[in-house]
Design an enzyme around this catalytic site. Structure first.
Site, mmCIF file in Angstrom:
data_model
loop_
_atom_site.group_PDB
_atom_site.id
_atom_site.type_symbol
_atom_site.label_atom_id
_atom_site.label_comp_id
_atom_site.label_asym_id
_atom_site.label_seq_id
_atom_site.Cartn_x
_atom_site.Cartn_y
_atom_site.Cartn_z
ATOM 1 N N ASP A 1 0.751 -1.251 0.000
ATOM 2 C CA ASP A 1 0.000 0.000 0.000
ATOM 3 C C ASP A 1 0.789 1.315 0.000
ATOM 4 O OD1 ASP A 1 -1.763 -2.045 0.338
ATOM 5 O OD2 ASP A 1 -2.759 -1.223 2.087
ATOM 6 N N GLU B 1 2.699 -9.450 11.328
ATOM 7 C CA GLU B 1 2.417 -9.023 9.954
ATOM 8 C C GLU B 1 3.725 -8.624 9.250
ATOM 9 O OE1 GLU B 1 -0.258 -5.744 10.099
ATOM 10 O OE2 GLU B 1 -0.788 -5.838 7.968
#
Ligand code: 2M8
Length: 467
Positions: free
Chosen positions: A197, A434
């Site tokens: 992103d 993550e």
């Protein structure tokens, strides 16, 4: 290998696979997927991501293929049930049972079923897509089932038969609507489509987008991470949401987006994953005895993709570069996306040698200050590098998986084994986070990230299989 543990964090997602929990690494990884499971699919993380995400689900199915083949097939089937009539697989399928105010932008903000006749009416979905890892996961389900009894093999073959047309439509959508120039490169409309992103890859094309009036909104993501610096900034969010408003104005209509949208970028990582997914789809086509014309088409997409990527090679950086469709200019950054040709495969020896040299160099896995010799998502030598911020520098296990798997396919088994060993050591040290701060190894973002556990399962299975 050591037992995979999880460092205690300060926020709610730090719970889960704790150091006290007994059992080998794969049962800890399987536990993360079980706890994040919802009905027939799996949340990417317990609270930060309460809906179904497209490429997360593909990686999750890849891991589940080793522990629960049926659940792996259901994971993908529930995602593909929301495929748009254009063939697009949406990047988010909204969970109607998610707690209110848990994720933004929500289904209401996307409003896709009201705006587009191509979108499914229920459940609601986003209007974007993400990299097509799905055929790679389907092939893994096929591979793992073939070691089982005849009943399971035939169930897997049925699954392949049912899903081949869906996968073919998905790839056709990407090869046509997203590549009207027939360049072999996929155009993305939003950084969210890349999956990386807020990578520095997107800084230049985003700067060129004048941000208009964004309807007011509240971010919920920040309440689920220990520190706001782990996530994109508010300014980045404003831009992301402005692009979303513009897409809504086109009613998610591809031709109009291509005409008017201010963010149109040829994404080399997305394109390379499509090539690798086409390679997998070709094997699926064989397994289901697909018509020759389908096979010819898939092969043509693969070749076109590899040619397109070759055209994006930057001899100075020894990396592949994204290209801004609107200006025609390459986006000169140093990120893991630059290894796209390695992921696409089929490389000439010189190109492979150059890519491996870049991977080993101080710009990536050879940087002397790294906690683990794994490539940061953006090079510490890139001006946009940030060691804690999301896709701007941290190490992502899912990206390590892509490179590991690509090294194996390139016949680089020694390097692949090293990358696998270090990735699993990092997880043993920091848990199924993550992403990780590259210099300290600190786990960041969500601490029970499904795709991290899933790629660990796939890597651990490779150990059993003698890779
Ligand atoms: C991240 O993206 C979402 C938006 O799609 C977010 O930041 O809210 C990315 O890491 C993306 O690649 C991933 O699929 C998603 C869920 O894990 O989170």
């Amino acid at each position: 290998m050591k037992e995979v543990s999880s460092q205690g964090g300060t926020h709610e997602e730090a719970a889960g696979a704790t150091p006290g929990e007994a059992g080998p690494a794969n049962s800890l990884a399987a536990g993360v997927l079980r706890r994040n499971g919802v009905k027939s699919w799996t949340r990417p993380a317990p609270t930060l991501y309460p809906h179904q995400w497209s490429w997360d689900s593909a990686f999750i199915a890849l891991g589940l293929a080793h522990t629960d083949n049926q659940r792996a097939t259901r994971e993908l089937e529930s995602l593909f049930a929301s495929q748009w009539s254009t063939g697009k697989v949406p990047h988010i399928v909204f969970n109607p049972d998610a707690p209110p105010k848990s994720y933004f932008p929500d289904a209401e903000r996307w409003n896709s079923s009201a705006l587009s006749p191509d979108a499914p009416s229920s459940p609601h979905t986003s209007g974007l897509c993400q990299p097509p890892v799905h055929a790679i996961a389907v092939r893994r389900i096929w591979e793992t089932s073939r070691r089982k009894d005849e009943r399971r093999v035939s169930r897997a073959r049925d699954f392949l038969r049912d899903n081949f047309p869906r996968l073919l439509n998905w790839h056709r959508y990407l090869a046509t609507a997203r590549d009207p120039e027939e360049s072999g490169l996929v155009t993305i409309y939003h950084p969210w489509e890349s999956g990386t992103d807020n990578s520095p890859r997107w800084d230049m094309p985003l700067e060129a987008v004048p941000v208009g009036e964004v309807p007011s909104y509240t971010r919920y993501d920040l309440q689920h991470v220990a520190d706001a610096s782990h996530r994109p900034t508010d300014a980045e969010y404003d831009r992301f949401l402005w692009l979303l408003e513009l897409l809504k104005r086109t009613r998610y209509e591809e031709a109009e987006i291509y005409e008017s949208h201010p963010f149109l970028v040829k994404d080399v990582l997305f394109s390379a994953i499509l090539v690798a997914a086409n390679e997998a789809l070709l094997e699926i086509a064989d397994a289901v005895d697909a018509p020759d014309e389908d096979r010819i088409q898939i092969e043509a997409w693969m070749h076109r993709g590899r040619r397109g990527l070759e055209g994006c090679w930057d001899p100075q950086r020894k990396l592949c570069l994204d290209r801004d469709v609107r200006t025609g200019e390459p986006l000169r950054t140093r990120t893991i996306a630059g290894f796209a040709p390695l992921i696409a495969g089929g490389l000439e020896p010189d190109r492979l040698r150059d890519l491996l040299a870049t991977l080993d160099s101080p710009a990536f896995a050879g940087h002397p200050d790294l906690r683990w010799p794994l490539p940061p998502s953006a090079s510490p030598e890139d001006p946009g590098f940030h060691s804690r911020s999301y896709w701007r520098g941290p190490t992502w296990p899912v990206a390590n998986w892509l490179l590991w798997w690509s090294l194996l396919r390139a016949g680089e088994s020694g390097r692949a084994a090293r990358m696998r060993g270090v990735t699993l050591d990092q997880l043993a040290d920091g848990g199924f986070a993550e992403y990780f701060e590259p210099f300290t190894g600190e786990p960041l973002g969500s601490r029970e990230q499904s795709w991290t556990a899933a790629v660990a399962l796939d890597m651990l299975a490779a150990e059993t299989d003698g890779v």
